[in-house]
Structure formats: C-alpha cells, structure tokens
Motif scaffolding. Structure first.
Motif, PDB file in Angstrom:
ATOM      1  N   MET A  46       0.834  -1.189   0.000  1.00  0.00           N
ATOM      2  CA  MET A  46       0.000   0.000   0.000  1.00  0.00           C
ATOM      3  C   MET A  46       0.872   1.244   0.000  1.00  0.00           C
ATOM      4  SD  MET A  46      -3.305  -0.600   0.118  1.00  0.00           S
ATOM      5  CE  MET A  46      -3.923   0.832   0.912  1.00  0.00           C
ATOM      6  N   LEU A  94       1.995   1.873  -3.472  1.00  0.00           N
ATOM      7  CA  LEU A  94       0.918   2.426  -4.280  1.00  0.00           C
ATOM      8  C   LEU A  94       0.673   3.874  -3.943  1.00  0.00           C
ATOM      9  CD1 LEU A  94      -1.708  -0.404  -4.489  1.00  0.00           C
ATOM     10  CD2 LEU A  94      -0.588   0.746  -6.362  1.00  0.00           C
ATOM     11  N   LEU A 135       2.901   5.874  -5.886  1.00  0.00           N
ATOM     12  CA  LEU A 135       2.601   5.924  -7.315  1.00  0.00           C
ATOM     13  C   LEU A 135       1.473   6.890  -7.615  1.00  0.00           C
ATOM     14  CD1 LEU A 135       2.670   2.386  -8.899  1.00  0.00           C
ATOM     15  CD2 LEU A 135       4.024   4.371  -9.460  1.00  0.00           C
ATOM     16  N   VAL A 136       0.469   6.833  -6.789  1.00  0.00           N
ATOM     17  CA  VAL A 136      -0.711   7.653  -7.050  1.00  0.00           C
ATOM     18  C   VAL A 136      -0.475   9.036  -6.464  1.00  0.00           C
ATOM     19  CG1 VAL A 136      -3.158   7.885  -6.595  1.00  0.00           C
ATOM     20  CG2 VAL A 136      -2.168   5.645  -6.987  1.00  0.00           C
ATOM     21  N   ILE A 190      -6.842   5.172  -5.165  1.00  0.00           N
ATOM     22  CA  ILE A 190      -6.197   4.342  -6.186  1.00  0.00           C
ATOM     23  C   ILE A 190      -7.208   3.941  -7.242  1.00  0.00           C
ATOM     24  CG2 ILE A 190      -5.055   2.141  -6.556  1.00  0.00           C
ATOM     25  CD1 ILE A 190      -3.905   2.414  -3.767  1.00  0.00           C
ATOM     26  N   HIS A 248      -7.861   6.769  -9.464  1.00  0.00           N
ATOM     27  CA  HIS A 248      -6.738   7.029 -10.354  1.00  0.00           C
ATOM     28  C   HIS A 248      -6.728   6.043 -11.507  1.00  0.00           C
ATOM     29  CE1 HIS A 248      -2.313   7.315 -11.307  1.00  0.00           C
ATOM     30  NE2 HIS A 248      -2.703   8.581 -11.345  1.00  0.00           N
ATOM     31  N   LEU A 279     -11.522  -2.727  -7.165  1.00  0.00           N
ATOM     32  CA  LEU A 279     -10.217  -2.733  -7.819  1.00  0.00           C
ATOM     33  C   LEU A 279     -10.065  -3.964  -8.685  1.00  0.00           C
ATOM     34  CD1 LEU A 279      -7.863  -0.866  -7.809  1.00  0.00           C
ATOM     35  CD2 LEU A 279      -6.857  -2.156  -5.958  1.00  0.00           C
ATOM     36  N   LEU A 295      -2.610  -5.843  -5.154  1.00  0.00           N
ATOM     37  CA  LEU A 295      -1.922  -4.563  -4.997  1.00  0.00           C
ATOM     38  C   LEU A 295      -0.685  -4.504  -5.865  1.00  0.00           C
ATOM     39  CD1 LEU A 295      -2.272  -4.046  -1.179  1.00  0.00           C
ATOM     40  CD2 LEU A 295      -3.591  -3.026  -2.995  1.00  0.00           C
ATOM     41  N   THR A 318      -1.863  -3.985  -9.383  1.00  0.00           N
ATOM     42  CA  THR A 318      -2.360  -2.625  -9.564  1.00  0.00           C
ATOM     43  C   THR A 318      -1.214  -1.661  -9.772  1.00  0.00           C
ATOM     44  OG1 THR A 318      -4.135  -3.184  -8.045  1.00  0.00           O
ATOM     45  CG2 THR A 318      -3.841  -0.883  -8.567  1.00  0.00           C
ATOM     46  N   ALA A 319      -0.152  -1.832  -8.998  1.00  0.00           N
ATOM     47  CA  ALA A 319       0.985  -0.926  -9.147  1.00  0.00           C
ATOM     48  C   ALA A 319       1.583  -1.036 -10.542  1.00  0.00           C
ATOM     49  CB  ALA A 319       2.033  -1.247  -8.083  1.00  0.00           C
ATOM     50  N   ILE A 336      -0.832   0.482 -13.145  1.00  0.00           N
ATOM     51  CA  ILE A 336      -0.788   1.946 -13.163  1.00  0.00           C
ATOM     52  C   ILE A 336       0.451   2.417 -13.897  1.00  0.00           C
ATOM     53  CG2 ILE A 336      -0.467   3.961 -11.696  1.00  0.00           C
ATOM     54  CD1 ILE A 336      -2.278   2.755  -9.689  1.00  0.00           C
TER      55      ILE A 336
END
Lengths: 361, 160
Positions: free
Chosen positions: A219, A222, A225-226, A242, A245, B123, B139, B142-143, B146
């Motif tokens: 987390m 992330l 990143l966001v 997230i 985004h 998600l 997660l 997702t990273a 993105i």
C-alpha cells in the motif's frame, strides 16, 4: 567448595528454563546463591556468577547496586555460551525490581518471574531508561551469541519476536509468560515479525501479521505511485484514491485513442514515412502512398529519427485540428477540467472532442 | 542523437510504442482516407483502443497476471468474433471462457482478514484478471498496471 556447590545448584536450576517446577526453587535459592557467589572469590568455574562477569566479587556488588552501570554488566558476559541461560543474568540482576517490570526482559520466562520476587539486591531506583537500555542490550547479545535457550522454544519460534516496552505494570503477566519464551531465542533467516505485548503468538496470527505487513508495504508503494495519496490516512480512503486514479487513467487512454481515431485521416503520409525505416521486416505495406522512400537504418538511429519525425508530426499536424476545436468549445473547458483530474490541455481537448462526437452520434 | 523519450531501446515504453505504432499504421492503412462519418470514426476508435491494449499486453508478455488475463480476453474475443456460432473453438479458449465466467460467478467476498473488501472488489473489476488474485497480488498488479497505463499515456505517439 561450598560456593561451587551452590553454583552448580544454581546452574542446574537455571539451565532448565521451561517448566514451572524450576520457579519454585529459584525464589528460595537465588538470593542465597547470589550472596554465596558474590562472597566467593572469583572462581574459574565458568558457570559461576562472578566468573560470568569476569569481575571480582566486590565490583560485582558495586555493579549490581549502581543502576548506570548495568550496561557494563550486560556487555561483559562473554563466556555465556557455557552457561545456557546465564546470559540473562547480567540483565536480570541489574534490574531486578520489586514489581513485575522484570517481565520485559528476555530469556526464560519462569526464571524471571521468580527472580522478581527475590529481594532486591540492586537499587530500587532502576528506571525505565535502564530497562530500555538493557532490553536493547540483550537483543544484541542474543544476536551475537549462538545460543538456544530452549530447544522447545526453537521449535515454536518460527519468527523472532520482540516485545515492545511498556513501563506500566504487566497486567497481562500470563500472556507475557508465553511471549517471553518465544522472544530472543535465535535470529533465524525468516520473516521477522514483531509481536506486541499481549498479542497472540500462535502460527496463525503470525502468518496473519506477516500478510498484513506485506499488504501495508505494498500500500505504501501504491501511495507513492498515485499522486496525492500521501496525505491521506486510512487504507480504505487510499484504496478509493487508487481506484479513482486507475479509472481516470483508463478513461484518458480511451479519450486519447478517440483523438487518434479522429485525427487519423489527416496525417497518413507522415506516419508512413516514419514507419518504413523502423520496421523493415514486419510491414505488410501494400497501401503506402508513393511518398514513401524505404530507408535502411540501424535501429538506434531509427529511433532517433523517429523522435524527430514524431516531434514534427506531433506539433505540426496533431495540434491544429485540436486547436480548431478548442476555439469553438471554450465554454466546455472549465467544466471538463473540473470533472477530470487530468491536467494537460490536450486531454481536455480530447474530452471536448469526445463529447462532440457523442453528441453527433 | 539523444533519445529524450526512449532511454532504453528495450524498455517498456519503447516496446509499447513500437508495437502501437505498427498497429496504428495498419489501422490507418485499412480505411479510406477521409471518411469522417461518426460510425467509421467510432469503429476506428474501438480498433485503436484494442490495439493499445494489445500492444501493452504484448509488451509485458506473460510476466504479469493482468497482462496474461488481458491477452486471454483479447484472444477469446477475437475467436468469438471469427466463429460466432461454430462449435469449433479451441479447447483453450473454451477453458479460458469457462474459467473466467466461473470466476466471476463464484467469486465470493474474499474476507482476507483486513478491513477493505468493497474497495478491493472494485479494484478487482478495474484491473484485468483481478478476480483471481488475493489482496496482496492485487496490490502488486495494480501498481504495475498503473505504471503501464501511464507509460501508454505518456508515450510519444501523441497520447500524452
């Protein structure tokens, strides 16, 4: 010798740290043992208390009574290997207190439990700082020593655990007893999970905690990143951010592909001249206009040239139709900018474009 | 010459850009030049969007769960388009479709022991192939997803 007998007795008592039967003996004998040990001149018996400290008896007493020098006691216990449970001695004796604050210390839980009841041979003004200092010390000494204080503990100890220091009286003494057994036994090459004081320590909760730590680490990544996620606290909100985004990124991709679809018809020949140099092998190029001159370049140069061409293409041709549209639809700009999180004007132009197309359709 | 955008000829960005440009030229070559009817534009938009997804998924290959799922989806869609009514589907496509549908039907709420299940489900719908992942992998994916989306958007194709 009497002292030796006393020491052996002590040793036998102390080296069996598990089991409550030891505890009963400890309280009765420990005080006597300590006195005996201290009174005896430094023997060569490695298991003797004073030899442990490598100090003459007088200094031992002095050390015991001076709170500041507890660190010395802890540090100067090199021949601990011989004495399985003895490395706890320095810390323990340095900080024996009346109440149950002892329980923070590492090592055999039962030993400590009982040693606390022994009359104080140290000053009673050992403060929390002392405890903290010594607590860190045994942690270090443990790591340097190949000690396994308890084979059963080793089996249970998949992950090394520490306990967080709380100076308040241990109200959860029963739980800390199990905690104490597991902590600081040995540093294994596994995931190290820190168990808080009073937390359950069975393997399920350990695994749970490890999972949670992994999830928290991800987390954090992330959040970096966001954009704009660092200030938010609370994982649910961060996840919402997230999600927003990701949705906005996907929408942007759609808008830009829409833009590419509309701008398409105007720039064919430029693109074709771009692509024949870079993809000599894969083009099914039957439809190229005659402007195309196939060039043979090495790959690196192709990329460079492509950059140049693309720059020209981008700035000369792509912008023009967009700017034309923008003049018409200025009143939509503010609305779209407020709705979308994207900040480039090209994107907003694309959305205007998309809206126009939708209206047409 | 310095390459301000493509720092590495084998980076994700350059791989994606190459493939996407190729696909774009194919698409542009297919259609007649100035047909600006809305339906045509819409069709082309769909094709470009699919091309973008495909180029991205192919640039990532099978290294990521989401790219594999996306490739599956694209292939099954293309198979379905080719043989809309025929029973001659490849076994793998069938399996893929069945697996996907069964996953979506039987995805119970994954109570992982951490508090956020609704957000995680949302998600999962966003990230391709997310239904089959536990929270930890989700997660991760997702990273990476993105990162790839931003690569797409800021590639020098004029997308960003």
């Amino acid at each position: 010798m009497e002292s030796n007998a006393g020491t052996t007795e002590t040793r036998s008592n102390v080296t069996v740290p598990d089991g409550g039967e030891v505890a009963a003996f400890e309280s009765l004998q420990f005080t006597d043992e300590i006195h005996r040990l201290i009174s005896a001149p430094g023997t060569d018996n490695a298991s003797s208390f004073t030899a442990l400290l490598e100090l003459p008896a007088t200094q031992v007493v002095e050390l015991l009574h001076s709170p500041e020098s507890v660190k010395l006691i802890v540090a100067s216990a090199p021949n601990v290997e011989d004495f399985k449970g003895s490395f706890h001695f320095p810390s323990n004796t340095g900080l024996i207190q009346k109440d149950a604050r002892f329980s923070v210390f590492s090592g055999e839980g039962n030993n400590k439990n009982e040693k606390s009841n022994s009359p104080e041979m140290t000053s009673k003004n050992s403060s929390a700082n002392l405890e903290k200092a010594v607590k860190s010390e045994p942690a270090e000494t443990v790591s340097s020593l190949p000690l396994v204080s308890d084979p059963t503990m080793e089996n249970r100890n998949i992950k090394r655990k520490d306990r967080e220091k709380k100076v308040k009286g241990s109200t959860k003494k029963s739980k800390t007893a199990t905690n104490e057994r597991l902590e600081d036994a040995e540093k294994l090459p596994y995931v190290h999970v820190r168990a808080r004081r009073g937390q359950a320590t069975d393997s399920h909760s350990l695994a749970e905690r490890a999972r949670r730590e992994k999830i928290n680490a991800r987390m954090k990544l992330l959040q970096e990143l966001v954009p704009g996620c660092n200030k938010i606290s609370g994982t649910a909100l961060v996840l919402d951010e997230i999600i927003n985004h990701v949705q906005s990124l996907q929408r942007q991709v759609e808008f830009l592909s829409m833009r590419l679809a509309t701008v398409n018809p105007r720039i064919d020949f430029n693109l074709d001249s771009l692509f024949t140099p870079e993809s000599g092998s894969t083009m099914d190029g039957g439809n190229f206009p005659s402007l195309v001159t196939p060039l043979i370049w090495p790959d690196v140069q192709v990329n460079g040239y492509r950059k140049q061409f693309q720059h020209q293409w981008h700035f000369d041709t792509l912008k023009q139709p967009i700017w034309g549209r923008e003049e018409v639809c200025n009143n939509y700009v503010t609305l779209e900018n407020s709705l979308l999180s994207c900040d480039s004007s090209a994107n907003s132009a694309a959305t205007l474009h998309a809206n126009q197309l939708k209206m047409e359709l | 010459m310095n390459n301000p955008h493509h720092l590495n000829p084998t980076s994700l960005k350059s791989r994606f850009t190459t493939r996407f440009l190729r696909a774009l030229t194919k698409i542009r070559a297919q259609k007649p030049i100035s047909s600006s009817s809305p339906t045509e534009i819409f069709r082309r938009y769909r094709r470009i969007k699919v091309a973008a997804d495909k180029s991205m998924a192919y640039s990532v290959r099978s290294r990521r769960i989401w790219s594999r799922a996306m490739l599956w989806k694209l292939r099954s869609r293309s198979y379905r388009r080719q043989d809309p009514c025929s029973g001659r589907r490849s076994g793998k496509t069938n399996q893929a479709i069945m697996k996907k549908s069964s996953n979506e039907n039987t995805t119970t709420r994954r109570e992982d022991g951490v508090g956020f299940v609704e957000e995680a489900d949302e998600l999962r719908q966003l990230v391709p192939g997310g239904e089959t992942m536990n929270l930890c992998n989700l997660l991760d994916e997702t990273a990476h997803y993105i990162k790839c989306l931003t690569t797409q958007l800021f590639s020098p194709i004029g997308k960003g």
